[in-house]
Scaffold this motif. Structure first.
Motif, PDB file in Angstrom:
ATOM      1  N   THR A  29      62.955  15.815 -23.039  1.00  0.00           N
ATOM      2  CA  THR A  29      62.070  14.846 -22.380  1.00  0.00           C
ATOM      3  C   THR A  29      61.090  14.337 -23.433  1.00  0.00           C
ATOM      4  OG1 THR A  29      60.585  16.633 -21.667  1.00  0.00           O
ATOM      5  CG2 THR A  29      62.227  15.866 -20.067  1.00  0.00           C
ATOM      6  N   TRP A  40      57.015  13.202  -9.941  1.00  0.00           N
ATOM      7  CA  TRP A  40      58.193  12.467 -10.404  1.00  0.00           C
ATOM      8  C   TRP A  40      58.787  11.566  -9.335  1.00  0.00           C
ATOM      9  CZ3 TRP A  40      62.910  13.286  -8.044  1.00  0.00           C
ATOM     10  CH2 TRP A  40      63.052  14.455  -7.273  1.00  0.00           C
ATOM     11  N   GLU A  43      56.696   8.433  -9.119  1.00  0.00           N
ATOM     12  CA  GLU A  43      56.888   7.662 -10.345  1.00  0.00           C
ATOM     13  C   GLU A  43      58.244   6.967 -10.357  1.00  0.00           C
ATOM     14  OE1 GLU A  43      56.060  10.553 -13.416  1.00  0.00           O
ATOM     15  OE2 GLU A  43      54.161  11.057 -12.441  1.00  0.00           O
ATOM     16  N   GLN A  44      59.300   7.625  -9.884  1.00  0.00           N
ATOM     17  CA  GLN A  44      60.606   6.976  -9.798  1.00  0.00           C
ATOM     18  C   GLN A  44      60.579   5.795  -8.834  1.00  0.00           C
ATOM     19  OE1 GLN A  44      63.563   9.911  -8.759  1.00  0.00           O
ATOM     20  NE2 GLN A  44      64.112  10.262 -10.888  1.00  0.00           N
ATOM     21  N   TRP A  47      58.990   1.975 -10.034  1.00  0.00           N
ATOM     22  CA  TRP A  47      59.684   0.857 -10.669  1.00  0.00           C
ATOM     23  C   TRP A  47      60.711   0.219  -9.737  1.00  0.00           C
ATOM     24  CZ3 TRP A  47      60.555   5.656 -13.500  1.00  0.00           C
ATOM     25  CH2 TRP A  47      61.801   6.242 -13.272  1.00  0.00           C
ATOM     26  N   LEU A  54      54.921   2.745 -18.368  1.00  0.00           N
ATOM     27  CA  LEU A  54      55.615   3.770 -19.138  1.00  0.00           C
ATOM     28  C   LEU A  54      55.130   3.710 -20.572  1.00  0.00           C
ATOM     29  CD1 LEU A  54      57.889   2.144 -17.155  1.00  0.00           C
ATOM     30  CD2 LEU A  54      59.204   4.163 -17.794  1.00  0.00           C
ATOM     31  N   LEU A  56      55.943   4.461 -24.229  1.00  0.00           N
ATOM     32  CA  LEU A  56      57.075   4.715 -25.115  1.00  0.00           C
ATOM     33  C   LEU A  56      56.620   4.877 -26.563  1.00  0.00           C
ATOM     34  CD1 LEU A  56      58.197   3.203 -22.539  1.00  0.00           C
ATOM     35  CD2 LEU A  56      59.956   2.269 -24.016  1.00  0.00           C
ATOM     36  N   GLU A 212      57.950  -5.085 -22.393  1.00  0.00           N
ATOM     37  CA  GLU A 212      57.504  -4.009 -23.257  1.00  0.00           C
ATOM     38  C   GLU A 212      56.502  -4.610 -24.239  1.00  0.00           C
ATOM     39  OE1 GLU A 212      59.850  -1.289 -26.419  1.00  0.00           O
ATOM     40  OE2 GLU A 212      60.627  -1.224 -24.368  1.00  0.00           O
ATOM     41  N   GLN A 238      51.410   5.512 -13.366  1.00  0.00           N
ATOM     42  CA  GLN A 238      51.831   5.919 -14.701  1.00  0.00           C
ATOM     43  C   GLN A 238      53.045   6.856 -14.575  1.00  0.00           C
ATOM     44  OE1 GLN A 238      48.799   6.676 -17.884  1.00  0.00           O
ATOM     45  NE2 GLN A 238      47.456   6.996 -16.117  1.00  0.00           N
ATOM     46  N   VAL A 239      54.010   6.671 -15.454  1.00  0.00           N
ATOM     47  CA  VAL A 239      55.249   7.443 -15.404  1.00  0.00           C
ATOM     48  C   VAL A 239      55.214   8.536 -16.468  1.00  0.00           C
ATOM     49  CG1 VAL A 239      57.754   7.343 -15.703  1.00  0.00           C
ATOM     50  CG2 VAL A 239      56.561   5.496 -14.501  1.00  0.00           C
ATOM     51  N   TYR A 244      60.500   9.487 -16.688  1.00  0.00           N
ATOM     52  CA  TYR A 244      60.894   8.551 -17.736  1.00  0.00           C
ATOM     53  C   TYR A 244      62.329   8.776 -18.205  1.00  0.00           C
ATOM     54  CZ  TYR A 244      61.384   6.294 -22.235  1.00  0.00           C
ATOM     55  OH  TYR A 244      61.865   5.537 -23.269  1.00  0.00           O
TER      56      TYR A 244
END
Length: 448
Positions: A29, A40, A43-44, A47, A54, A56, A212, A238-239, A244
């Motif tokens: 992860t 989770w 968060e899923q 989106w 997210l 990255l 992004e 926030q994820v 993620y």
């Protein structure tokens, strides 16, 4: 003291599979980011139903490639079309071996006429840099490792924040005061926020609308705070690292396929160049599918769905092999397996709620005729209510609605026959398309 190479590790272990096989390996992860913020499941769903942020910034390697020969080396060792690759555009870079096996993909963005940025798992970056150095190409490199591997710690060179979901464009409009100019998929547009300049890349992780945002790390905190403040009234979520890692299961992207570099005698020098303690030597193999032959884990870019990215109008390393593979009727098909919820509860456990599950294990997929495929990644997807698995299966079993079984558990590895009856449980599963997400399969893919 000499740093051990990948070839040293293979020689000591006796084989590539002996080096990589690790039953029960913990799934990867993203580093640094909290595992969960709102949970989770929330968060899923964000989106799919709302708007998600997210981060990255920390888990990818970045390789800057600059010089007069930058385009030439990338084109000669990648299957992509470079004829109309505009500055500000990005591509999923597809490097292959001379046998036509993928090395591992990456995101390649053109930063200037002779300047590129290759981001992601570093296997593709190693491949390009090695061949550039060996071939004497006029090109230079600068690497910024992921935060877990950056020597001495410190901050990344770039921030990357993704805004995704049905509410993404509304949030972006609030942050910047107006909508971003319409941008093609995988193209970027420059933006400014209170005098801070960076770019917005049109990109989504699970087929949803989104961008992004990428820029200098010195602006990271201010940009992050701006999105949080503007997003609060919209229910921005926030994820975390757990959620993620799961959008790829819905969007049809197979992360980190096994690089096809371990067995070709012609790549012995390359393996001696690679460090043992890198992605090629430490990304584990495990699951119920086991073979002593590492080539049974290799994949073709066609199997991963990258056929449209391959451009035969130029000469590149592996071109002849891909031309042959293109006509191979036996190539496996990428599908999504929907695992039976009752079997998931019975086998994985957890009673009525098996909770979060994530796996990169290679599990056997069987029918009444025996082995028909192998899983590549599996994860609990809460909006679906069960575990989905990105899977490669024989063409005979790729039709949606086909019923198969996933052998769940761990083969012990070398010393036990690959097809030994280990008494591992079976989970019933139904074949569905990949990408599983309808938006990713239709509008998103059309835009791409």
């Amino acid at each position: 003291m000499t740093t051990p190479s990948l070839q040293d590790g293979i020689d000591k272990a006796g084989s590539p599979v002996g080096l990589l096989w690790q039953p029960g390996a913990e799934p990867w992860t993203p580093e640094v980011v909290d595992r969960e913020f709102a949970g989770w499941r929330v968060e899923q769903r964000a989106w799919h139903e709302g708007v998600a942020l997210l981060d990255l910034s920390h888990h990818m390697f970045d390789l800057w490639i600059e010089g007069p020969d930058a385009t030439r080396v990338l084109a000669e060792y990648g299957a992509n079309n470079f004829e109309r690759f505009a500055v500000g555009q990005a591509k999923q870079y597809v490097p292959v071996t001379r046998q036509g096996h993928i090395v591992t993909d990456g995101i390649l963005s053109r930063e200037g006429e002779n300047a590129y940025l290759l981001s992601g798992i570093p296997a593709a970056q190693h491949w390009v840099q090695y061949h550039a150095e060996k071939g004497g190409y006029d090109v230079s490199f600068f690497t910024d490792p992921s935060s877990a591997f950056r020597p001495g710690g410190g901050d990344p060179k770039l921030f990357r924040y993704q805004i995704q979901g049905p509410g993404a464009l509304e949030l972006i409009g609030k942050v910047f005061g107006s909508a971003i100019p319409e941008t093609k998929f995988f193209h970027s547009t420059p933006v400014t926020l209170e005098g801070r300049a960076f770019k917005a890349l049109r990109h989504g992780m699970a087929g949803q609308a989104g961008y992004e945002f990428i820029g200098p790390w010195e602006h990271a905190a201010a940009v992050h705070e701006a999105f949080l403040a503007a997003g609060a009234p919209l229910g921005l979520v926030q994820v975390g690292a757990l959620a993620y890692a799961t959008p790829s299961v819905e969007s049809g992207w197979v992360p980190s396929p096994v690089p096809g570099i371990y067995s070709d005698p012609g790549l012995a020098e390359y393996r001696a160049w690679l460090p043992l303690f890198g992605i090629e030597g430490k990304r584990p193999l495990n699951g119920s599918f086991f073979s002593e032959d590492i080539e049974d884990y290799y994949v073709s870019p066609f199997e991963l769905g990258y056929g449209k990215m391959i451009h035969f109008g130029h000469d590149f390393h592996g071109r002849d092999a891909l031309l042959k593979a293109k006509e191979d009727p036996g190539l496996r098909k990428k599908v999504t397996l929907v695992l039976d919820p009752d079997d998931v509860r019975r086998v994985i456990g957890g009673g009525e709620d098996p909770g979060f599950h994530l796996s990169y294990a290679r599990h056997r997929v069987e029918s009444s005729t025996g082995l028909v495929g192998v899983t590549m990644q599996a994860a609990t997807i809460d909006p679906v209510g069960t575990v989905l698995a990105q899977t490669l299966v024989a063409p005979s079993h790729a039709r949606p609605g086909t019923e198969v079984a996933v052998v769940w558990g761990e083969h012990p590895g070398p010393g036990t026959a690959p097809d030994a009856d280990l008494g591992l449980p079976r989970i019933r599963a139904t074949v569905q398309p990949s990408p599983f997400d309808r938006h990713a399969r239709t509008e998103y893919r059309r835009d791409a």
